[in-house]
Design an enzyme around this catalytic site. Sequence first.
Site: not given
Ligand code: UD1
Ligand code: UDP
Length: 352
Positions: A203
């Site tokens: 992601h």
């Molecule tokens: C965010 C964090 C990242 C973390 C990740 C965990 C920042 C800059 N990034 O990244 O560090 O590792 O969360 O998962 O804060 N979206 C949906 N539904 C949701 C959430 C997101 O559709 O519930 C989609 C949208 O298209 C959105 C994109 O995901 O634009 C990115 O979401 P965003 O929260 O901005 O960043 P993440 O990539 O999730």
């Molecule tokens: N995770 C989850 N379901 C999923 C993918 C990840 O519960 O489908 C959990 C995973 O076990 C870990 C956390 O989400 O505890 C990690 O989150 P993510 O990879 O979104 O973000 P990051 O740790 O890179 O910030």
Amino acid sequence: MKILTVLGARPQFIKAAPLSRVLREDHQELIVHTGQHYDANMSDIFFEELNIPKPDYLLNVGSGSHGKQTGEMLAKIEEIVLDEKPDYLLVYGDTNSTLAGSLVASKLHVPVIHIEAGLRSFNKKMPEEINRIMTDHVSEFLFCPTDTAVQNLKNENITHNVFNIGDVMYDAVLYNKELAAEKSSILSENGLSEKGYHLITIHRAENTDDVGNMKNILEAFSKIEDVKVWPIHPRTKHKLEGYGLSLSDVPNLKVIEPVGYLDMLTLEANAKKIITDSGGVQKEAYFMKVPCVTVREQTEWVETLEEDANILVGTDVKQLLDAVSKEVHPSYKEVFGDGKAAEKIVSLIDNR
Ligand code: UD1
Ligand code: UDP
């Protein structure tokens, strides 16, 4: 003591579960959910499964550019902090929700508690790196998960109230591992067998926002014959759709919706290998003693690289394939604490 916790993204809900449980034994905690993650399978499911107290404030900020998303959070969190006058504001990790919370509090002279302080990738192109550096530099209490994190802060002249208490994610895994084994039926639901598949999660912006990187990653996946399961992050799903890249040509790949924590722990524990660019998943692979291949150029979790427990491959197709097929037998060490990080955090705050 009144603590205002600001969170908003999936990994933060998981980190909050063990700490909120201990914090609330003796303190008043209010939770502000920024709404950065909002799909039921990216948010609600964790509150339900992990018994995280319902947020007191739901800001519904949602997705957007960094400026828009963070700016909206700043304005809304500021109102709450002015109104609630907490003794501390607590944030986790390195997301935009973390930065918004810490910036508001520091400007209003509310001391910030940063959980998972001191992590560095030394890559300032990552939004997370900016969020961490900024947050660490305005925090009053810096709770680090590793010695490396403590040293990183020392290198930036941050030494006051810095503690290595281990990783709250390890607390969460220990607390939920057996429950996951008991409750989850994710393997049978997807026709997966123990150690009969690789688990994938991707992601990170540095991968998903670059079509070339995503093409390489998919090319590598299509050359891995083993069964693969991929709970796909909505960001990745949307990006692949935008690039017109389809996953249906990748053989033996099962793409599923994001799963809850108990299902994820089960998928991790039973995987042959884990292929990921997630921070949390790299650590969980280590906790579960499952070899990990990390699709990034750097990792903050350098301890996991010892003895190839985790192999960094960037997005090079050959490196990725070599790492997935490599036989590794690392000896896993207790480098992430003893699973009692939450108790240690609360006791250190109490004895401030
Ligand atoms: C965010 C964090 C990242 C973390 C990740 C965990 C920042 C800059 N990034 O990244 O560090 O590792 O969360 O998962 O804060 N979206 C949906 N539904 C949701 C959430 C997101 O559709 O519930 C989609 C949208 O298209 C959105 C994109 O995901 O634009 C990115 O979401 P965003 O929260 O901005 O960043 P993440 O990539 O999730
Ligand atoms: N995770 C989850 N379901 C999923 C993918 C990840 O519960 O489908 C959990 C995973 O076990 C870990 C956390 O989400 O505890 C990690 O989150 P993510 O990879 O979104 O973000 P990051 O740790 O890179 O910030």
